[in-house]
Write a protein that holds these residues in place. Structure first.
Motif, PDB file in Angstrom:
ATOM      1  N   ILE A  84      -3.164   8.867   9.962  1.00  0.00           N
ATOM      2  CA  ILE A  84      -1.904   8.264   9.539  1.00  0.00           C
ATOM      3  C   ILE A  84      -0.773   8.816  10.393  1.00  0.00           C
ATOM      4  N   GLY A  85       0.050   7.916  10.970  1.00  0.00           N
ATOM      5  CA  GLY A  85       1.202   8.347  11.752  1.00  0.00           C
ATOM      6  C   GLY A  85       2.378   8.666  10.846  1.00  0.00           C
ATOM      7  N   THR A  86       2.798   7.683  10.060  1.00  0.00           N
ATOM      8  CA  THR A  86       3.895   7.866   9.110  1.00  0.00           C
ATOM      9  C   THR A  86       3.576   7.100   7.838  1.00  0.00           C
ATOM     10  N   MET A  87       4.299   7.457   6.764  1.00  0.00           N
ATOM     11  CA  MET A  87       4.150   6.734   5.501  1.00  0.00           C
ATOM     12  C   MET A  87       5.526   6.573   4.864  1.00  0.00           C
ATOM     13  N   GLN A  88       5.834   5.362   4.441  1.00  0.00           N
ATOM     14  CA  GLN A  88       7.086   5.079   3.756  1.00  0.00           C
ATOM     15  C   GLN A  88       6.781   4.361   2.442  1.00  0.00           C
ATOM     16  N   VAL A  89       7.551   4.711   1.397  1.00  0.00           N
ATOM     17  CA  VAL A  89       7.345   4.104   0.084  1.00  0.00           C
ATOM     18  C   VAL A  89       8.629   3.421  -0.359  1.00  0.00           C
ATOM     19  N   GLY A  90       8.499   2.259  -0.984  1.00  0.00           N
ATOM     20  CA  GLY A  90       9.651   1.544  -1.525  1.00  0.00           C
ATOM     21  C   GLY A  90       9.358   1.070  -2.934  1.00  0.00           C
ATOM     22  N   ARG A  91      10.355   1.132  -3.820  1.00  0.00           N
ATOM     23  CA  ARG A  91      10.182   0.650  -5.186  1.00  0.00           C
ATOM     24  C   ARG A  91      11.505   0.103  -5.693  1.00  0.00           C
ATOM     25  N   THR A  92      11.418  -0.737  -6.718  1.00  0.00           N
ATOM     26  CA  THR A  92      12.631  -1.289  -7.309  1.00  0.00           C
ATOM     27  C   THR A  92      12.994  -0.584  -8.605  1.00  0.00           C
ATOM     28  N   GLU A  93      11.981  -0.015  -9.263  1.00  0.00           N
ATOM     29  CA  GLU A  93      12.245   0.733 -10.487  1.00  0.00           C
ATOM     30  C   GLU A  93      11.128   1.755 -10.708  1.00  0.00           C
ATOM     31  N   VAL A  94      11.463   2.843 -11.374  1.00  0.00           N
ATOM     32  CA  VAL A  94      10.488   3.900 -11.653  1.00  0.00           C
ATOM     33  C   VAL A  94       9.389   3.355 -12.568  1.00  0.00           C
ATOM     34  N   GLY A  95       8.131   3.551 -12.122  1.00  0.00           N
ATOM     35  CA  GLY A  95       6.988   3.121 -12.915  1.00  0.00           C
ATOM     36  C   GLY A  95       6.638   1.654 -12.795  1.00  0.00           C
ATOM     37  N   GLY A  96       7.395   0.909 -11.997  1.00  0.00           N
ATOM     38  CA  GLY A  96       7.112  -0.516 -11.813  1.00  0.00           C
ATOM     39  C   GLY A  96       6.232  -0.753 -10.586  1.00  0.00           C
ATOM     40  N   GLU A  97       6.395  -1.910  -9.992  1.00  0.00           N
ATOM     41  CA  GLU A  97       5.655  -2.203  -8.768  1.00  0.00           C
ATOM     42  C   GLU A  97       6.315  -1.504  -7.596  1.00  0.00           C
ATOM     43  N   ALA A  98       5.510  -1.118  -6.614  1.00  0.00           N
ATOM     44  CA  ALA A  98       6.021  -0.427  -5.437  1.00  0.00           C
ATOM     45  C   ALA A  98       5.162  -0.811  -4.241  1.00  0.00           C
ATOM     46  N   ILE A  99       5.645  -0.471  -3.049  1.00  0.00           N
ATOM     47  CA  ILE A  99       4.852  -0.660  -1.839  1.00  0.00           C
ATOM     48  C   ILE A  99       4.827   0.641  -1.040  1.00  0.00           C
ATOM     49  N   MET A 100       3.819   0.786  -0.222  1.00  0.00           N
ATOM     50  CA  MET A 100       3.830   1.821   0.801  1.00  0.00           C
ATOM     51  C   MET A 100       3.404   1.179   2.115  1.00  0.00           C
ATOM     52  N   VAL A 101       4.025   1.631   3.186  1.00  0.00           N
ATOM     53  CA  VAL A 101       3.706   1.125   4.517  1.00  0.00           C
ATOM     54  C   VAL A 101       3.345   2.324   5.389  1.00  0.00           C
ATOM     55  N   LEU A 102       2.152   2.299   5.950  1.00  0.00           N
ATOM     56  CA  LEU A 102       1.658   3.395   6.778  1.00  0.00           C
ATOM     57  C   LEU A 102       1.470   2.910   8.209  1.00  0.00           C
ATOM     58  N   THR A 103       1.818   3.730   9.180  1.00  0.00           N
ATOM     59  CA  THR A 103       1.478   3.437  10.576  1.00  0.00           C
ATOM     60  C   THR A 103       0.173   4.152  10.882  1.00  0.00           C
ATOM     61  N   LEU A 104      -0.745   3.428  11.527  1.00  0.00           N
ATOM     62  CA  LEU A 104      -2.094   3.942  11.800  1.00  0.00           C
ATOM     63  C   LEU A 104      -2.372   3.970  13.290  1.00  0.00           C
ATOM     64  N   ASP A 105      -3.316   4.816  13.683  1.00  0.00           N
ATOM     65  CA  ASP A 105      -3.710   4.883  15.089  1.00  0.00           C
ATOM     66  C   ASP A 105      -4.655   3.755  15.469  1.00  0.00           C
ATOM     67  N   ARG A 106      -5.349   3.207  14.478  1.00  0.00           N
ATOM     68  CA  ARG A 106      -6.263   2.090  14.743  1.00  0.00           C
ATOM     69  C   ARG A 106      -6.362   1.224  13.501  1.00  0.00           C
ATOM     70  N   THR A 107      -6.957   0.056  13.671  1.00  0.00           N
ATOM     71  CA  THR A 107      -7.061  -0.870  12.556  1.00  0.00           C
ATOM     72  C   THR A 107      -8.130  -0.416  11.572  1.00  0.00           C
ATOM     73  N   LEU A 108      -8.195  -1.068  10.439  1.00  0.00           N
ATOM     74  CA  LEU A 108      -9.180  -0.751   9.423  1.00  0.00           C
ATOM     75  C   LEU A 108     -10.253  -1.835   9.373  1.00  0.00           C
ATOM     76  N   SER A 109     -11.469  -1.414   9.061  1.00  0.00           N
ATOM     77  CA  SER A 109     -12.541  -2.396   8.870  1.00  0.00           C
ATOM     78  C   SER A 109     -12.371  -3.087   7.524  1.00  0.00           C
ATOM     79  N   ALA A 110     -13.030  -4.210   7.392  1.00  0.00           N
ATOM     80  CA  ALA A 110     -12.987  -4.948   6.124  1.00  0.00           C
ATOM     81  C   ALA A 110     -13.545  -4.092   4.991  1.00  0.00           C
ATOM     82  N   ASN A 111     -14.508  -3.232   5.304  1.00  0.00           N
ATOM     83  CA  ASN A 111     -15.104  -2.381   4.282  1.00  0.00           C
ATOM     84  C   ASN A 111     -14.102  -1.365   3.745  1.00  0.00           C
ATOM     85  N   VAL A 112     -13.290  -0.762   4.648  1.00  0.00           N
ATOM     86  CA  VAL A 112     -12.296   0.210   4.211  1.00  0.00           C
ATOM     87  C   VAL A 112     -11.247  -0.479   3.328  1.00  0.00           C
TER      88      VAL A 112
END
Length: 538
Positions: free
Chosen positions: A482-510
């Motif tokens: 993992i290069g970096t990780m950022q998290v965003g949310r609109t409210e505590v305990g609700g829905e949220a997102i995280m966006v990670l920068t990776l060195d390579r892509t992920l397989s369908a299995n991962v």
């Protein structure tokens, strides 16, 4: 005097306007070895190639005078576009000149496949009169599945209708209205597999279409189906196709393009139910003349009038505006690529672009085109460029709107891109920060701060303790850095997102394993074709 070098077999008749022009000197060296080309390329103002010459970054290092590279055809995969752009070299092509040639070759292949014409010719020419081995099938009242309804796919479908064929058509941008107008049925890939007697492919080669016709897809097809590919090698997995033909499930195939060319795959070349031709789709006298005429005329226009019609890469703006907007052009292309992936790779029906801050004072037409090109390129690959993006949007029935706002959203410059398909909407907001570069600041309703990288992992989840740790541990277990990780949310305990920068892509299995994490709702790799060149070298 401008010097033009022609390195591949280009029609002499098609080059006539250049050959006869008093301000141009044309030299033809169709068999020039790469090392020799490197030695002489520095003397020329323009280069005309077909598919044989590879215009690499290494070659362009020696091309100090070169202003234009012309591809006498459509595909530009043999030209390092980014390297040419960095050198300030315009790359042009001839996007519509070979449509009829490719269309007619597809129909010729389909008829040959249906009636086993090449096999019958070979045996008859060898002196054997054998009528019983070559019983064919008719096209009349058969169902043809057309995958890709661009210019060539559309023309093939129109002509197939004249044989009395029923047409099922798939294209991400094909609407029910357009399909009805053309007298055919809009269909999914699965419906085409289940119902088609013939399937013909007419898509660009992209990440989504590579291996599109694979073992899984072929297993869904109607028994006895016949398959034609005159588009791009790699769309059909050749091993899977041979296996399906050997089993008797697929009756036969006609291929003009291959995963590796020249083709040397004995299983393809020696199978009696497979017809092969050596990439002849555009090889007609008329098509070769047309592509040469088009690029010759445009080279003259570029040098004599500074007018560009079919540039694949050329931003058209003043030097001052280019200096201001250049970082945003790269970011705009990236935003377009990302937002269409966030829309689950579905074709949009509506696009909205919003500019804020100082951007509203600039001529943003080129920036708008760049955003639109980024969106369209996911499905249309190198067939879309800055020149034809608006035309292709109109052709596909996609509406777009541009709004300039006097507010600044907290940044000197900010732009927001939203795409919708009528059911779902995806949105990205971004800016360029002095000293820090491009930043993605918003994904849908979530605030984040992410630098665009080649591989981004987008995760939507419930905002519960331990989620970040679970994701990080799982990726570590699969040797994903993992290069970096950022998290965003609109409210505590609700829905949220995280966006990670990776060195390579992920397989369908991962991805599949990630989705098993309790509370994780969505996981998707977002991949960028264009990233900052300097960052890539680091």
């Amino acid at each position: 005097m401008y010097k033009v070098l022609v390195t591949d077999g280009i029609s002499h008749t098609g080059l006539k306007s250049l050959l006869d022009h008093p301000n141009f000197v044309v030299e033809r060296q169709p068999t020039l070895p790469t090392e020799e080309l490197k030695k002489v390329i520095g003397d020329y103002d323009a280069l005309i190639v077909r598919s044989q010459t590879k215009v690499t970054e290494e070659l362009l290092l020696s091309a100090d005078k070169l202003r234009v590279i012309a591809r006498a055809g459509v595909g530009v995969d043999n030209i390092e576009i980014n390297a040419a752009t960095r050198k300030g070299i315009i790359v042009i092509n001839a996007p519509g000149a070979n449509t009829m040639a490719a269309t007619e070759h597809t129909l010729a292949m389909m008829l040959s496949l249906a009636r086993k014409i090449p096999q019958a010719h070979q045996k008859t020419a060898a002196g054997e009169w054998d009528r019983s081995s070559f019983k064919g099938v008719e096209l009349y009242k058969k169902t043809l599945g057309v995958i890709g309804m661009g210019k060539i796919g559309t023309e093939v479908a129109k002509r197939a209708k004249s044989f009395g064929m029923n047409i099922l058509a798939f294209d991400p941008y094909l609407t029910e209205e357009r399909a009805k107008k053309l007298g055919m049925t809009k269909a999914s890939l699965d419906i085409i597999a289940h119902e088609s007697d013939f399937i013909t492919v007419h898509t660009p080669l992209t990440n989504d279409t590579r291996g599109l016709i694979n073992e899984e897809y072929l297993s869904k097809t109607k028994k006895g189906v016949r398959i034609v590919n005159c588009a791009r090698g790699g769309i059909i997995e050749e091993k899977a196709l041979v296996k399906a033909i050997q089993s008797g499930h697929v009756a036969g195939a006609a291929l003009d393009v291959f995963e590796k060319e020249p083709v040397a795959n004995a299983e393809l070349l020696q199978n009696p139910n497979i017809i092969v031709t050596p990439h002849l789709g555009a090889s007609t006298v008329e098509a070769q003349e047309k592509v040469a005429e088009e690029v010759s005329a445009e080279i003259i226009e570029i040098f004599e009038k500074q007018s560009i019609q079919n540039a694949v890469n050329m931003p058209q703006m003043s030097g001052e505006t280019q200096a201001k907007l250049q970082p945003y052009l790269l970011l705009g292309d990236q935003m377009g690529q990302l937002v269409i992936q966030l829309l689950n790779k579905q074709a949009p029906s509506n696009i909205e672009i919003n500019y804020y801050g100082n951007l509203i004072e600039e001529d943003t037409e080129l920036l708008t085109r760049t955003l639109l090109k980024g969106i369209l390129s996911y499905h249309l690959s190198d067939s879309v460029n800055l020149i034809n993006a608006l035309h292709l949007l109109k052709e596909q029935g996609v509406s777009y709107n541009v709004v300039k706002h006097p507010t600044n959203k907290g940044f000197a410059n900010y732009m927001e891109l939203s795409v919708s398909n009528g059911q779902e909407t995806a949105k990205i907001g971004a800016t360029v920060l002095n000293g820090y570069g491009a930043r993605i600041l918003k994904i849908n309703q979530y605030r984040i701060d992410v630098r665009p990288e080649k591989y981004l992992l987008y995760i939507k989840h419930r905002d519960v303790p331990g989620m970040i740790g679970k994701v990080g541990s799982l990726l570590g277990d699969h040797d994903i850095n993992i290069g970096t990780m950022q998290v965003g949310r609109t409210e505590v305990g609700g829905e949220a997102i995280m966006v990670l920068t990776l060195d390579r892509t992920l397989s369908a299995n991962v991805i599949k394993v990630l989705k098993l994490i309790d509370g994780l709702q969505e996981a998707q790799v977002l991949e960028l074709a264009t990233v900052d060149a300097a960052r890539e070298r680091r």
